[in-house]
Design a protein around this motif. Sequence first.
Motif: not given
Length: 538
Positions: A242, A275, A278, A325, A428, A431-433, A506, A508
């Motif tokens: 992520s 997080g 995860l 989210r 991403p 769905l990510s930083n 998605s 990653g």
Amino acid sequence: MTTFVDAVVVGAGFGGLRTLHTLRSQGFSVAVLEAGDDIGGVWQFNQYPGARCDVESYDYSYRFSPELEQEWRWSERYATQPEVLRYINHVADRFDLRRNIELRTRMERATFDEATARWIIEANDGRRWNAGKLILAVGQLSTPKDTRYPGQDTFTGRVISSARWPKDKVDFVGKRVAIIGTGSSGVQMTPVIAKVAAHLTIFQRTANYSIPAANAPVTDAEDRAVKRDYPARREAARNSPSGLGFVPDNRAATDVPEAERNAAYETAWNRLGFGFALTFKDILLDQKSNDTASAFIRGKIAQQVNDPELRAKLIPGDFPFGTRRPSVDSGYFTAFNRPNVSLVDISEAPIKSFTKQGIRTADAEYPFDIVIYATGFDAFTGSLLKPQIVGRGGCTLREKWSAGPVSFLGIGVHGFPNMFVIVGPGSPSLLSNVVLSIEEQVDWLAALFDHCRRAGINEVEATEVAERDWVLHVNKRAQETLYLKTPSYYLGAEMPGKPRVFMPYSGGVRGYRRILQKTAAKGYDGLTLRTVGQHAKS
């Protein structure tokens, strides 16, 4: 008058500033067009009370300058909007970025000139730029929904959008306030406004999962520890799924004994924020594993709300955790224990109209002094499709994406040479930083541009085959997850009439970066690199 530059960048948020700094350091001439009256993007516009980052501050920052990393001192684990904006302004001043930024300048139209392989960009004030590259760094959450109800013009109170917060101080003391929407902005505002308003009413359509921010001041010892080993922290983030810097437990949640699993959830609840999804590798992949996480969170929410009727309405129950989210909050659920806070479930009693004094639902009327729309954004594609972007053969981006966004790597679009998107659909992205994903893409583009300059290439275009294959890959990865079970902005479900297409990638950030590297190693396989016409003068 037309200004010739190597690149026009649209947007002066995190993506636009990083692109400007990087391209300028390569010797390219760059103009950044920013529609707002200052830099900062989403952090400039979303100045509502309680606005806060949901990624840890040390990770939600640029990695390109070790000196910047060492000199900037974050005050909290999860920075507030004012602190994030101060950081952005510090970066702009430290690297002298403002001289290339045109504020209050909205791109209205961009047209690709096939004879010269350059873009003609027209702004709202009539100015024009001729650019070898058009780079769209407009953000994924930058076009608010234009939510309006009948009778709004008759309302004698004040109507505010969380995504376009007014510059003047909004005084809630002693006021009757409504918040429409329970996404991140509504969740973050609620406990702050509840402390001072005479009464606060939350209009909720869908109960949402929210995880405690677990925020705290950053001590000097913590600051020294991070800065002492910042490169390793950055690499851990880049090599995590992520971009949040940690890797999930590699076991399926259902394979872990219940007591051990709940202990892991308890630790995540008190530390990981966003997080939490995860904690185990398959929470977003397997329904039974997700059920264990969802049940844990529902139990935690229930513990925070005293009133049984309110509790039942605030606990999400009809979709898997993480497929919308999740919010990260600081006292959202406990705010409903206050006598001056109430909830209206508009799935049961929809809003019908504004009145002169307030809002009328299907079964009641509520008086207000201030109404706040926290109804979200036209996500991913909203800002990309606002201007008229005309590619090869007169095809517009709106036409190209009429059935949903298609691209190669989320960066290039067939039929739109020399146009590049930063953290858009097909990458991403949300769905990510996002800051980490921005830097990965900008660095990859910088290497591509350097390669083209050395080879005398002035046109880069995604191939039709590569674009098709990437869209199939994005869809395949999405089908491996639980995301498709829930209508959300990931799927375009936030806007009526918007194509229902899964927008982000998605697979990653680690997997995506490896694909970028593989593409470059194969000579930018999937892109057509050519020399067309004559290079225009800069």
